[in-house]
Design a protein around this motif. Structure first.
Motif, PDB file in Angstrom:
ATOM      1  N   GLY A   6       0.783  -1.230   0.000  1.00  0.00           N
ATOM      2  CA  GLY A   6       0.000   0.000   0.000  1.00  0.00           C
ATOM      3  C   GLY A   6       0.812   1.275   0.000  1.00  0.00           C
ATOM      4  O   GLY A   6       0.246   2.369  -0.085  1.00  0.00           O
ATOM      5  N   LEU A   7       2.142   1.158   0.097  1.00  0.00           N
ATOM      6  CA  LEU A   7       2.998   2.336   0.139  1.00  0.00           C
ATOM      7  C   LEU A   7       3.619   2.619  -1.225  1.00  0.00           C
ATOM      8  O   LEU A   7       3.786   1.722  -2.055  1.00  0.00           O
ATOM      9  CB  LEU A   7       4.103   2.156   1.180  1.00  0.00           C
ATOM     10  CG  LEU A   7       3.651   1.881   2.615  1.00  0.00           C
ATOM     11  CD1 LEU A   7       4.855   1.783   3.548  1.00  0.00           C
ATOM     12  CD2 LEU A   7       2.694   2.961   3.098  1.00  0.00           C
ATOM     13  N   VAL A   8       3.988   3.896  -1.418  1.00  0.00           N
ATOM     14  CA  VAL A   8       4.633   4.335  -2.660  1.00  0.00           C
ATOM     15  C   VAL A   8       6.016   4.870  -2.326  1.00  0.00           C
ATOM     16  O   VAL A   8       6.174   5.671  -1.397  1.00  0.00           O
ATOM     17  CB  VAL A   8       3.806   5.424  -3.372  1.00  0.00           C
ATOM     18  CG1 VAL A   8       4.575   6.002  -4.563  1.00  0.00           C
ATOM     19  CG2 VAL A   8       2.469   4.854  -3.822  1.00  0.00           C
ATOM     20  N   ALA A   9       7.004   4.413  -3.076  1.00  0.00           N
ATOM     21  CA  ALA A   9       8.389   4.848  -2.869  1.00  0.00           C
ATOM     22  C   ALA A   9       8.934   5.470  -4.137  1.00  0.00           C
ATOM     23  O   ALA A   9       8.602   5.045  -5.250  1.00  0.00           O
ATOM     24  CB  ALA A   9       9.262   3.665  -2.453  1.00  0.00           C
ATOM     25  N   ALA A  10       9.788   6.472  -3.968  1.00  0.00           N
ATOM     26  CA  ALA A  10      10.543   7.058  -5.081  1.00  0.00           C
ATOM     27  C   ALA A  10      12.016   6.821  -4.817  1.00  0.00           C
ATOM     28  O   ALA A  10      12.508   7.051  -3.709  1.00  0.00           O
ATOM     29  CB  ALA A  10      10.261   8.550  -5.195  1.00  0.00           C
ATOM     30  N   VAL A  11      12.716   6.349  -5.843  1.00  0.00           N
ATOM     31  CA  VAL A  11      14.141   6.032  -5.726  1.00  0.00           C
ATOM     32  C   VAL A  11      14.894   6.831  -6.771  1.00  0.00           C
ATOM     33  O   VAL A  11      14.696   6.627  -7.982  1.00  0.00           O
ATOM     34  CB  VAL A  11      14.406   4.523  -5.937  1.00  0.00           C
ATOM     35  CG1 VAL A  11      15.896   4.216  -5.767  1.00  0.00           C
ATOM     36  CG2 VAL A  11      13.567   3.676  -4.987  1.00  0.00           C
ATOM     37  N   THR A  12      15.758   7.762  -6.335  1.00  0.00           N
ATOM     38  CA  THR A  12      16.575   8.484  -7.314  1.00  0.00           C
ATOM     39  C   THR A  12      17.773   7.622  -7.691  1.00  0.00           C
ATOM     40  O   THR A  12      18.249   6.809  -6.905  1.00  0.00           O
ATOM     41  CB  THR A  12      17.054   9.843  -6.773  1.00  0.00           C
ATOM     42  OG1 THR A  12      17.975   9.646  -5.691  1.00  0.00           O
ATOM     43  CG2 THR A  12      15.879  10.685  -6.295  1.00  0.00           C
ATOM     44  N   GLY A  13      18.241   7.799  -8.912  1.00  0.00           N
ATOM     45  CA  GLY A  13      19.269   6.903  -9.419  1.00  0.00           C
ATOM     46  C   GLY A  13      18.735   5.487  -9.518  1.00  0.00           C
ATOM     47  O   GLY A  13      19.462   4.505  -9.351  1.00  0.00           O
ATOM     48  N   VAL A  33       6.708   1.597  -6.947  1.00  0.00           N
ATOM     49  CA  VAL A  33       7.971   2.327  -6.962  1.00  0.00           C
ATOM     50  C   VAL A  33       8.104   3.188  -8.209  1.00  0.00           C
ATOM     51  O   VAL A  33       7.906   2.714  -9.333  1.00  0.00           O
ATOM     52  CB  VAL A  33       9.171   1.355  -6.872  1.00  0.00           C
ATOM     53  CG1 VAL A  33      10.482   2.135  -6.897  1.00  0.00           C
ATOM     54  CG2 VAL A  33       9.081   0.506  -5.607  1.00  0.00           C
ATOM     55  N   ALA A  34       8.459   4.447  -7.990  1.00  0.00           N
ATOM     56  CA  ALA A  34       8.834   5.352  -9.072  1.00  0.00           C
ATOM     57  C   ALA A  34      10.353   5.381  -9.146  1.00  0.00           C
ATOM     58  O   ALA A  34      11.022   5.735  -8.169  1.00  0.00           O
ATOM     59  CB  ALA A  34       8.293   6.751  -8.812  1.00  0.00           C
ATOM     60  N   THR A  62       5.213  11.461  -9.933  1.00  0.00           N
ATOM     61  CA  THR A  62       5.125  10.290  -9.061  1.00  0.00           C
ATOM     62  C   THR A  62       3.799  10.265  -8.313  1.00  0.00           C
ATOM     63  O   THR A  62       3.096   9.245  -8.279  1.00  0.00           O
ATOM     64  CB  THR A  62       6.294  10.288  -8.047  1.00  0.00           C
ATOM     65  OG1 THR A  62       7.528  10.187  -8.751  1.00  0.00           O
ATOM     66  CG2 THR A  62       6.170   9.123  -7.077  1.00  0.00           C
ATOM     67  N   VAL A  63       3.441  11.389  -7.704  1.00  0.00           N
ATOM     68  CA  VAL A  63       2.203  11.459  -6.927  1.00  0.00           C
ATOM     69  C   VAL A  63       0.977  11.348  -7.828  1.00  0.00           C
ATOM     70  O   VAL A  63      -0.013  10.691  -7.470  1.00  0.00           O
ATOM     71  CB  VAL A  63       2.172  12.753  -6.096  1.00  0.00           C
ATOM     72  CG1 VAL A  63       0.839  12.910  -5.379  1.00  0.00           C
ATOM     73  CG2 VAL A  63       3.317  12.755  -5.084  1.00  0.00           C
ATOM     74  N   GLU A  64       1.037  11.941  -9.011  1.00  0.00           N
ATOM     75  CA  GLU A  64      -0.089  11.838  -9.938  1.00  0.00           C
ATOM     76  C   GLU A  64      -0.267  10.407 -10.431  1.00  0.00           C
ATOM     77  O   GLU A  64      -1.387   9.924 -10.605  1.00  0.00           O
ATOM     78  CB  GLU A  64       0.122  12.784 -11.125  1.00  0.00           C
ATOM     79  CG  GLU A  64      -0.051  14.254 -10.763  1.00  0.00           C
ATOM     80  CD  GLU A  64       0.233  15.181 -11.937  1.00  0.00           C
ATOM     81  OE1 GLU A  64       0.780  14.689 -12.957  1.00  0.00           O
ATOM     82  OE2 GLU A  64      -0.078  16.386 -11.818  1.00  0.00           O
ATOM     83  N   ARG A  65       0.851   9.708 -10.642  1.00  0.00           N
ATOM     84  CA  ARG A  65       0.791   8.335 -11.160  1.00  0.00           C
ATOM     85  C   ARG A  65       0.328   7.358 -10.082  1.00  0.00           C
ATOM     86  O   ARG A  65      -0.468   6.458 -10.350  1.00  0.00           O
ATOM     87  CB  ARG A  65       2.157   7.912 -11.698  1.00  0.00           C
ATOM     88  CG  ARG A  65       2.164   6.522 -12.316  1.00  0.00           C
ATOM     89  CD  ARG A  65       3.554   6.096 -12.765  1.00  0.00           C
ATOM     90  NE  ARG A  65       4.096   6.943 -13.823  1.00  0.00           N
ATOM     91  CZ  ARG A  65       5.239   6.675 -14.466  1.00  0.00           C
ATOM     92  NH1 ARG A  65       5.958   5.598 -14.125  1.00  0.00           N
ATOM     93  NH2 ARG A  65       5.674   7.481 -15.412  1.00  0.00           N
TER      94      ARG A  65
END
Length: 245
Positions: A6-13, A33-34, A62-65
């Motif tokens: 249920g969680l969303v994560a963003a990973v740079t690189g 994951v974005a 990310t938030v829109e997706r």
């Protein structure tokens, strides 16, 4: 384990190396994951961490997706070689802009969304170079020392908002970047052997091992871990072994 369900994560690189391994581990444990990267590939989101407009657009996308943002992994970074006199001002500014200010830019853009999450966490990718003097790594070490300090400051600022901030400090990781350094060496095999030998385990750290540490710190199950700098370095920082007889 589905601790990120249920969680969303963003990973740079997030398109290669530690970032890609972390994104895969987060997905296996239930997160959406974005993958933010300057070269994102087919399914990622383009993000240049040196450009505030690009960063804000990537976080917004990310938030829109995915509808929310709960976890931020600040992993994007670049390397540098040489002693303190080896790099000119432009290179100092470039590396610090990516490795330090980049974390600030992405975190700044993500904070309004993280504040709405019941399981908010930020994990920064630091390095053994932040707390061990390594030869020919002056600029890189300076940038990662700043990441170490920034992590602690962010943890203090945001813990009462319910946002946990931690970082990992890997040793030498067997990533494409390290591979390119080895390829450029006069004797790649000898250079690899030297890098392996300086870690007490006698081998390089894998990207997957760093990803496991990152996901541990980001997990809702690690709610008491705040302001932690977790070494993933084969014992390089803490151990002082006697030489082989």
């Amino acid at each position: 384990m589905r601790d990120f369900e249920g969680l969303v994560a963003a990973v740079t690189g997030g398109a290669s190396g530690i970032g890609a391994a972390t994104a895969e581990e987060l997905e296996e444990r239930g997160a959406r994951v974005a993958r933010l990267d300057i070269n994102p590939g087919q399914d990622g989101i383009r993000c240049d961490v040196t450009d505030d407009e690009s960063v804000r657009a990537a976080v917004t996308e990310t938030v829109e997706r995915f509808g929310r943002l709960d976890v931020l992994i600040n992993n994007a970074g670049i390397g540098a070689q040489g002693d303190v006199g080896a790099n000119d001002d432009a290179e100092w500014h470039r590396v610090l802009d990516v490795n330090v200010v980049g974390i600030a830019r992405v975190s700044r853009a993500a904070l309004p969304h993280l504040r709405r999450s019941p399981s908010a966490a930020i994990v920064n990718t630091c390095s053994i170079a932040a707390w061990a003097g390594l030869p020919q790594r002056a600029l890189y070490s300076a940038s990662k020392g700043a990441v170490y300090a920034l992590t602690l400051a962010m943890a203090a600022d945001h813990v009462r908002e319910g946002i946990r901030v931690n970082c990992v400090a890997p040793g030498t990781v067997d990533t494409p970047w390290v591979g390119r350094l080895l390829d450029a060496a006069e004797d790649p095999a000898a250079e690899r052997a030297a890098l392996q030998a300086r870690q007490p385990t006698g081998r390089l750290v894998s990207a997957e091992e760093v990803a496991q540490a990152i996901t541990y710190l980001a997990s809702p199950l690690s709610g008491a871990s705040v302001g932690t700098v977790l070494a993933v370095d084969g014992g390089m920082h803490g151990l002082r072994l006697r030489p082989h007889s």
